[in-house]
Design a protein around this motif. Structure first.
Motif, PDB file in Angstrom:
ATOM      1  N   VAL A   9       0.794  -1.218   0.000  1.00  0.00           N
ATOM      2  CA  VAL A   9       0.000   0.000   0.000  1.00  0.00           C
ATOM      3  C   VAL A   9       0.826   1.267   0.000  1.00  0.00           C
ATOM      4  CG1 VAL A   9      -2.108  -0.959   0.951  1.00  0.00           C
ATOM      5  CG2 VAL A   9      -0.325  -0.208   2.506  1.00  0.00           C
ATOM      6  N   VAL A  10       1.965   1.241   0.618  1.00  0.00           N
ATOM      7  CA  VAL A  10       2.791   2.444   0.627  1.00  0.00           C
ATOM      8  C   VAL A  10       4.240   2.001   0.468  1.00  0.00           C
ATOM      9  CG1 VAL A  10       3.358   4.559   1.853  1.00  0.00           C
ATOM     10  CG2 VAL A  10       1.174   3.489   2.249  1.00  0.00           C
ATOM     11  N   ILE A  82       1.587  -6.275   8.526  1.00  0.00           N
ATOM     12  CA  ILE A  82       0.222  -6.161   8.013  1.00  0.00           C
ATOM     13  C   ILE A  82      -0.543  -5.198   8.914  1.00  0.00           C
ATOM     14  CG2 ILE A  82       0.136  -8.416   6.910  1.00  0.00           C
ATOM     15  CD1 ILE A  82      -1.469  -9.442   9.280  1.00  0.00           C
ATOM     16  N   GLY A  83      -1.463  -4.475   8.310  1.00  0.00           N
ATOM     17  CA  GLY A  83      -2.304  -3.556   9.062  1.00  0.00           C
ATOM     18  C   GLY A  83      -3.678  -4.154   9.274  1.00  0.00           C
ATOM     19  N   LEU A  84      -4.236  -3.931  10.449  1.00  0.00           N
ATOM     20  CA  LEU A  84      -5.600  -4.367  10.761  1.00  0.00           C
ATOM     21  C   LEU A  84      -6.451  -3.134  10.993  1.00  0.00           C
ATOM     22  CD1 LEU A  84      -5.357  -7.332  13.315  1.00  0.00           C
ATOM     23  CD2 LEU A  84      -5.857  -7.419  10.894  1.00  0.00           C
ATOM     24  N   TRP A  85      -7.477  -2.986  10.177  1.00  0.00           N
ATOM     25  CA  TRP A  85      -8.415  -1.878  10.322  1.00  0.00           C
ATOM     26  C   TRP A  85      -9.803  -2.491  10.405  1.00  0.00           C
ATOM     27  CZ3 TRP A  85      -9.938   1.974   5.945  1.00  0.00           C
ATOM     28  CH2 TRP A  85     -10.616   3.060   6.490  1.00  0.00           C
ATOM     29  N   LYS A 103       1.844 -16.960  13.951  1.00  0.00           N
ATOM     30  CA  LYS A 103       2.398 -18.214  13.428  1.00  0.00           C
ATOM     31  C   LYS A 103       3.473 -17.963  12.376  1.00  0.00           C
ATOM     32  CE  LYS A 103      -1.543 -21.271  13.998  1.00  0.00           C
ATOM     33  NZ  LYS A 103      -1.308 -22.702  13.941  1.00  0.00           N
ATOM     34  N   LEU A 104       3.267 -16.914  11.573  1.00  0.00           N
ATOM     35  CA  LEU A 104       4.192 -16.628  10.480  1.00  0.00           C
ATOM     36  C   LEU A 104       5.289 -15.639  10.863  1.00  0.00           C
ATOM     37  CD1 LEU A 104       1.607 -16.297   7.562  1.00  0.00           C
ATOM     38  CD2 LEU A 104       2.937 -18.310   8.243  1.00  0.00           C
ATOM     39  N   GLY A 105       5.214 -15.084  12.061  1.00  0.00           N
ATOM     40  CA  GLY A 105       6.208 -14.102  12.481  1.00  0.00           C
ATOM     41  C   GLY A 105       5.996 -12.740  11.837  1.00  0.00           C
ATOM     42  N   LEU A 106       4.742 -12.421  11.524  1.00  0.00           N
ATOM     43  CA  LEU A 106       4.432 -11.126  10.917  1.00  0.00           C
ATOM     44  C   LEU A 106       4.211 -10.073  11.995  1.00  0.00           C
ATOM     45  CD1 LEU A 106       1.824 -12.261   8.226  1.00  0.00           C
ATOM     46  CD2 LEU A 106       4.287 -11.955   7.950  1.00  0.00           C
ATOM     47  N   LYS A 107       4.526  -8.851  11.675  1.00  0.00           N
ATOM     48  CA  LYS A 107       4.231  -7.730  12.561  1.00  0.00           C
ATOM     49  C   LYS A 107       2.808  -7.276  12.247  1.00  0.00           C
ATOM     50  CE  LYS A 107       8.977  -6.170  12.190  1.00  0.00           C
ATOM     51  NZ  LYS A 107       9.846  -5.091  11.684  1.00  0.00           N
ATOM     52  N   VAL A 108       2.084  -6.881  13.275  1.00  0.00           N
ATOM     53  CA  VAL A 108       0.705  -6.428  13.102  1.00  0.00           C
ATOM     54  C   VAL A 108       0.577  -5.025  13.669  1.00  0.00           C
ATOM     55  CG1 VAL A 108      -1.716  -6.828  13.690  1.00  0.00           C
ATOM     56  CG2 VAL A 108      -0.202  -8.768  13.260  1.00  0.00           C
ATOM     57  N   VAL A 109       0.034  -4.142  12.861  1.00  0.00           N
ATOM     58  CA  VAL A 109      -0.250  -2.777  13.300  1.00  0.00           C
ATOM     59  C   VAL A 109      -1.751  -2.591  13.251  1.00  0.00           C
ATOM     60  CG1 VAL A 109       0.065  -0.330  12.803  1.00  0.00           C
ATOM     61  CG2 VAL A 109       1.942  -1.924  12.396  1.00  0.00           C
ATOM     62  N   SER A 127       3.110   2.995   9.211  1.00  0.00           N
ATOM     63  CA  SER A 127       3.179   1.552   9.438  1.00  0.00           C
ATOM     64  C   SER A 127       4.022   0.822   8.398  1.00  0.00           C
ATOM     65  CB  SER A 127       1.782   0.948   9.438  1.00  0.00           C
ATOM     66  OG  SER A 127       1.214   1.008   8.149  1.00  0.00           O
ATOM     67  N   SER A 128       4.110   1.365   7.184  1.00  0.00           N
ATOM     68  CA  SER A 128       4.807   0.683   6.083  1.00  0.00           C
ATOM     69  C   SER A 128       4.309  -0.744   5.901  1.00  0.00           C
ATOM     70  CB  SER A 128       6.314   0.686   6.310  1.00  0.00           C
ATOM     71  OG  SER A 128       6.817   1.984   6.310  1.00  0.00           O
ATOM     72  N   CYS A 129       3.007  -0.931   6.021  1.00  0.00           N
ATOM     73  CA  CYS A 129       2.465  -2.279   5.939  1.00  0.00           C
ATOM     74  C   CYS A 129       2.423  -2.779   4.496  1.00  0.00           C
ATOM     75  CB  CYS A 129       1.097  -2.366   6.601  1.00  0.00           C
ATOM     76  SG  CYS A 129      -0.167  -1.293   5.933  1.00  0.00           S
ATOM     77  N   LYS A 130       2.607  -4.073   4.365  1.00  0.00           N
ATOM     78  CA  LYS A 130       2.570  -4.725   3.063  1.00  0.00           C
ATOM     79  C   LYS A 130       1.134  -5.000   2.629  1.00  0.00           C
ATOM     80  CE  LYS A 130       4.495  -8.747   0.680  1.00  0.00           C
ATOM     81  NZ  LYS A 130       5.357  -9.922   0.827  1.00  0.00           N
ATOM     82  N   ALA A 131       0.244  -5.101   3.604  1.00  0.00           N
ATOM     83  CA  ALA A 131      -1.168  -5.350   3.318  1.00  0.00           C
ATOM     84  C   ALA A 131      -2.022  -4.727   4.409  1.00  0.00           C
ATOM     85  CB  ALA A 131      -1.449  -6.841   3.249  1.00  0.00           C
ATOM     86  N   LEU A 132      -3.254  -4.484   4.061  1.00  0.00           N
ATOM     87  CA  LEU A 132      -4.213  -3.940   5.008  1.00  0.00           C
ATOM     88  C   LEU A 132      -5.453  -4.823   4.990  1.00  0.00           C
ATOM     89  CD1 LEU A 132      -5.087  -1.635   6.923  1.00  0.00           C
ATOM     90  CD2 LEU A 132      -5.988  -0.455   4.905  1.00  0.00           C
TER      91      LEU A 132
END
Length: 161
Positions: A9-10, A82-85, A103-109, A127-132
């Motif tokens: 996304v960004v 990944i972002g959670l909205w 489980k995957l070791g992802l960061k969550v914002v 956040s520089s998230c890869k997905a939202l």
């Protein structure tokens, strides 16, 4: 219903102010969760009273595993963000995503107070998230419309118009 936006996304903005996540704590969470499921798989694990939904530990694990597999299929790697909205009425999706990410070791914002274009764009940039992962509509606003207005360049890739 929630939606996974998978494009970066960004991509142009990398912020040193991005939140840090303790990967070790996440792995301990997953270990505890797996041990609980293995010891009592048919025990009721979660109950969402607003939606009248009940899941056993085994069912919850199956949903979390399926979501983790979907994230893997979309090329997420350990350390990606990944972002959670999600609104307060989508607890099941939020909890499943948190376990899958752990489980995957992802960061969550978690995106909060995104009621206007400026606040949403700001959180996306920080956040520089890869997905939202987001609700299409919350209780009061059309999240998809707000997202389109916040980052119109992103929807060049969206074929769900």
């Amino acid at each position: 219903m929630y939606r996974l936006a998978v494009k970066n996304v960004v991509s142009a903005v990398r912020s040193s102010a991005a939140p840090k996540v303790a990967i070790r704590a996440a792995s301990q969470l997953v270990s505890s969760f797996e041990a609980s499921v293995n010891s009592l798989p048919q025990r009721e694990a979660v109950r969402y009273t607003k939606t009248n939904m009940k899941w056993t530990a085994e069912e919850f694990k199956a949903y979390a595993d399926a979501h983790a597999n979907a994230l893997l299929e979309h090329n997420f790697n350990k350390g990606d963000t990944i972002g959670l909205w999600l609104s307060n009425t989508t607890h099941a999706e939020k909890h499943i995503t948190l376990i899958a990410a752990a489980k995957l070791g992802l960061k969550v914002v978690e995106f909060t107070n995104c009621n206007d274009i400026k606040s949403l764009r700001s959180q996306l940039l920080l956040s520089s998230c890869k997905a939202l992962i987001f609700d299409m509509n919350s209780d009061t606003i059309d999240n998809l419309l707000l997202l389109r207005k916040s980052i119109p360049e992103f929807f060049h890739y969206d074929n769900s118009k």
